[in-house]
Write an enzyme that holds these catalytic residues in place. Structure first.
Site, short mmCIF file in Angstrom:
data_model
loop_
_atom_site.label_atom_id
_atom_site.label_comp_id
_atom_site.label_asym_id
_atom_site.label_seq_id
_atom_site.Cartn_x
_atom_site.Cartn_y
_atom_site.Cartn_z
N HIS A 149 43.52 35.37 40.21
CA HIS A 149 42.38 34.46 40.37
C HIS A 149 42.08 33.74 39.06
O HIS A 149 41.77 32.55 39.04
CB HIS A 149 41.13 35.24 40.78
CG HIS A 149 41.24 36.00 42.07
ND1 HIS A 149 41.31 37.37 42.12
CD2 HIS A 149 41.30 35.58 43.35
CE1 HIS A 149 41.39 37.76 43.37
NE2 HIS A 149 41.39 36.70 44.15
N GLN A 181 38.17 36.05 58.99
CA GLN A 181 39.62 36.13 58.77
C GLN A 181 40.14 37.56 58.79
O GLN A 181 41.32 37.80 58.55
CB GLN A 181 40.02 35.41 57.47
CG GLN A 181 39.60 36.09 56.19
CD GLN A 181 39.89 35.22 54.98
OE1 GLN A 181 39.25 34.19 54.75
NE2 GLN A 181 40.87 35.61 54.18
N SER A 239 43.93 41.90 45.25
CA SER A 239 42.70 42.70 45.25
C SER A 239 42.94 44.01 45.98
O SER A 239 42.28 45.02 45.72
CB SER A 239 41.57 41.93 45.93
OG SER A 239 41.36 40.70 45.27
P1 AMP Z 1 41.76 36.12 47.70
O1 AMP Z 1 40.56 36.44 46.88
O2 AMP Z 1 42.73 37.26 47.82
O3 AMP Z 1 41.42 35.46 49.00
O4 AMP Z 1 42.55 35.04 46.86
C1 AMP Z 1 41.93 33.86 46.41
C2 AMP Z 1 43.00 32.95 45.88
O5 AMP Z 1 43.67 33.59 44.79
C3 AMP Z 1 44.06 32.60 46.93
O6 AMP Z 1 44.39 31.23 46.83
C4 AMP Z 1 45.21 33.48 46.52
O7 AMP Z 1 46.48 32.97 46.91
C5 AMP Z 1 45.06 33.51 45.01
N1 AMP Z 1 45.75 34.67 44.48
C6 AMP Z 1 45.62 35.96 44.87
N2 AMP Z 1 46.48 36.76 44.20
C7 AMP Z 1 47.19 35.95 43.37
C8 AMP Z 1 48.24 36.16 42.42
N3 AMP Z 1 48.75 37.37 42.19
N4 AMP Z 1 48.72 35.09 41.76
C9 AMP Z 1 48.23 33.84 41.98
N5 AMP Z 1 47.23 33.58 42.85
C10 AMP Z 1 46.72 34.62 43.53
#
Ligand code: AMP
Length: 280
Positions: free
Chosen positions: A37, A61, A186
């Site tokens: 993030h 979701q 996460s």
């Molecule tokens: P989330 O909080 O898991 O919904 O993720 C929020 C954003 O962070 C999404 O666009 C994910 O693709 C991105 N994201 C999560 N993990 C990673 C990672 N390891 N590397 C790059 N972007 C990430």
């Protein structure tokens, strides 16, 4: 960094900044922020003059038997990380703010939403596209930042923003990995020490496929068989999908070429993990 809790507050703050001529960046997240993030927030802060990070664990979701209730939440640490990486505002709405009584409008990208993660998580992408539509409509950002980590999500959102004429540019940031190769997520906090080691099978499979392609192998049959064999070496892991697809359509391809996505999802104990690479 300011905290915004209602859509009205978000709209008002963003409109003020736009009136001053500032460009707006949006980074949608579900919180439990980590270095993946952080990379998105940093990219947004570099490109845009007013950066909004949204932090919302979006119930629509999650499937009925998924981890909505136990999804990791770490608000204080998230505030600190977002501010440190250059966020100007953190938008943290309540569920009732995003889905008020009587909310009946959903956004669905037909076809694409049933591929990859959408096949094993029915309704997942409908929830994602609905909440991202609401965020884009409220913030009207110049750019919105997403991670390649969720590659199928990127394909669905690219199609949605095109189809619905959103003026927002989608910026896709590379996967951030732990030193041992595990893609940051996460959900990694759910893993026991043993599962954490087993989970490395995903990034290993991704690396094997990348190496084969680098050596000139293009046949999906061979690449997928290698990936499956690599994953099967870890008996405690249950494959959800292993696919070689066109990143734009998420349709399987027979031969890896420019824009081909190799993607894998697997269960390690109770935790579902994903990984991918653009190959070809
Ligand atoms: P989330 O909080 O898991 O919904 O993720 C929020 C954003 O962070 C999404 O666009 C994910 O693709 C991105 N994201 C999560 N993990 C990673 C990672 N390891 N590397 C790059 N972007 C990430």
């Amino acid at each position: 960094m300011e905290l915004l809790r209602t859509i009205a507050e978000l709209q008002q703050r963003v409109r003020q900044q736009q009136a001053r001529g500032l460009s707006i960046g949006l980074v949608p997240t579900m919180g439990a922020l980590h270095a993946g993030h952080a990379s998105l927030i940093r990219a947004a802060a570099k490109d845009c003059e007013y950066v909004v990070v949204s932090l919302f664990v979006n119930p629509t979701q999650f499937g009925p038997n998924e981890d909505f209730a136990k999804y990791p939440r770490s608000f204080a640490a998230d505030c600190e990380l977002a501010a440190k990486e250059g966020a100007d505002a953190l938008f943290t709405p309540a569920v009732e703010e995003m889905y008020p009584e009587g909310a009946a409008t959903f956004v669905e990208v037909e076809g694409l939403s049933n591929r990859l993660d959408g096949a094993s998580r029915p309704g997942h992408f409908r929830g994602v596209t609905t909440v991202v539509t609401k965020l884009l409509a409220a913030a009207q950002p110049d750019r919105a930042y997403f991670g390649q980590k969720d590659a199928a999500q990127v394909a669905v959102l690219r199609r949605m923003t095109r189809d619905l004429c959103f003026g927002t540019e989608l910026v896709v940031c590379p996967i951030v990995r732990d030193v041992d190769g595990l893609a940051l997520s996460s959900r990694n906090v759910y893993l026991t020490a043993d599962e954490r080691k087993q989970a490395l099978a995903l990034s290993r499979a991704v690396r094997r496929v990348e190496a084969l392609v680098a050596h000139g192998e293009r046949k999906a049959e061979v690449l997928l068989a290698t990936a499956r064999a690599s994953l099967a070496a870890e008996p405690n892991l249950k494959i959800d999908y292993v696919e070689l697809v066109n990143w734009a359509t998420l349709e399987p391809v027979k031969v890896a070429e420019a824009g081909t996505l190799f993607a894998v999802a697997a269960w390690v104990g109770e935790t579902r993990l994903i990984d991918n690479a653009v190959v070809g």
